[in-house]
Design an enzyme around this catalytic site. Structure first.
Site, short mmCIF file in Angstrom:
data_model
loop_
_atom_site.label_atom_id
_atom_site.label_comp_id
_atom_site.label_asym_id
_atom_site.label_seq_id
_atom_site.Cartn_x
_atom_site.Cartn_y
_atom_site.Cartn_z
CG HIS A 16 27.99 -7.60 7.74
ND1 HIS A 16 27.70 -8.94 7.66
CD2 HIS A 16 26.85 -7.00 8.16
CE1 HIS A 16 26.45 -9.15 8.03
NE2 HIS A 16 25.90 -7.98 8.32
CE LYS A 40 17.68 -11.56 13.56
NZ LYS A 40 18.61 -10.80 12.73
NE ARG A 89 20.59 -5.26 3.91
CZ ARG A 89 20.29 -6.37 4.58
NH1 ARG A 89 20.90 -7.48 4.31
NH2 ARG A 89 19.35 -6.36 5.52
CB SER A 127 23.73 -13.05 7.43
OG SER A 127 24.70 -12.08 7.72
O1 PNS Z 1 22.53 -7.86 12.41
P1 PNS Z 1 21.24 -7.56 13.10
O2 PNS Z 1 20.57 -8.84 13.57
O3 PNS Z 1 20.33 -6.68 12.29
O4 PNS Z 1 21.64 -6.71 14.44
C1 PNS Z 1 20.66 -6.33 15.37
C2 PNS Z 1 21.31 -5.75 16.65
C3 PNS Z 1 22.32 -6.72 17.23
C4 PNS Z 1 22.00 -4.45 16.32
C5 PNS Z 1 20.15 -5.47 17.67
O5 PNS Z 1 19.34 -6.62 17.78
C6 PNS Z 1 20.64 -5.09 19.05
O6 PNS Z 1 21.23 -4.05 19.24
N1 PNS Z 1 20.41 -5.97 20.03
C7 PNS Z 1 20.82 -5.75 21.42
C8 PNS Z 1 19.62 -5.59 22.35
C9 PNS Z 1 19.16 -4.14 22.40
O7 PNS Z 1 19.91 -3.25 22.76
N2 PNS Z 1 17.87 -3.91 22.05
C10 PNS Z 1 17.25 -2.61 22.10
C11 PNS Z 1 17.61 -1.68 20.95
S1 PNS Z 1 17.24 -2.28 19.37
#
Ligand code: PNS
Length: 159
Positions: A16, A40, A89, A127
């Site tokens: 990150h 999660k 990745r 992570s």
């Molecule tokens: O590190 P991660 O868990 O892969 O990140 C995922 C994240 C936070 C980018 C994604 O879950 C997110 O944007 N969540 C906010 C809710 C949202 O906007 N959902 C709709 C689009 S994916």
């Protein structure tokens, strides 16, 4: 240009941090957006995750760290960000990232997702891998910033 780099960051890894460092060189301001109400159950609280990222990002002057809840595109609008940065990745990441990018585009046509390929040396780090290795007593010092290594050892000792 303001960009946001969203994620769970549970915890932030060197992968990150590499994306943050590289993205911060191509935008004016980068907001690291820490999801606080994801599906999660995180090991670290939102405050702990924000604090560790702030410590790790201290050298980068144009990087800000904020927690968010709700839709990412709404948070992007609040911060006046026009760009969402995501690291890729490997091909395994692609399908989910592609779906998220298309969904965000459908929700808000004004915000673009830009993908940065991970640097080779961090391509295997996640992570979840960090948490698994640390919980089994393995060395994670080469996968995470120092501040995270200390915190994860404390956290695991306290569980
Ligand atoms: O590190 P991660 O868990 O892969 O990140 C995922 C994240 C936070 C980018 C994604 O879950 C997110 O944007 N969540 C906010 C809710 C949202 O906007 N959902 C709709 C689009 S994916």
């Amino acid at each position: 240009m303001i960009a946001i780099y969203p994620g769970s960051f549970d915890p932030i890894t060197n992968g990150h941090l590499d994306i943050i460092k590289r993205a911060s060189k191509v935008v004016d301001n980068l907001v690291v957006a820490v999801l606080c109400n994801g599906s999660k159950r995180p090991l670290f609280s939102t405050e702990e995750r924000v604090e560790m990222i702030k410590a790790a990002c201290h050298p980068f002057e144009n990087v800000d760290v904020q927690a968010f809840s709700g839709l990412l595109v709404d948070f992007a609008k609040q911060t006046s960000a026009k760009v969402i940065i995501r690291g890729l990745r490997a091909t395994a990441d692609f399908e989910n990232e592609f779906k998220m990018a298309i969904t965000n585009k459908a929700l808000s046509d004004n915000i673009e997702t830009l993908f940065l390929p991970t640097s080779l040396q961090y391509s295997y780090i996640s992570s979840s891998m960090v948490k698994e290795v640390a919980s089994l007593g393995g060395d994670v010092s080469f996968m995470v910033p120092n501040v995270v290594e200390k915190k994860i050892l404390q956290k695991i000792a306290s569980i």
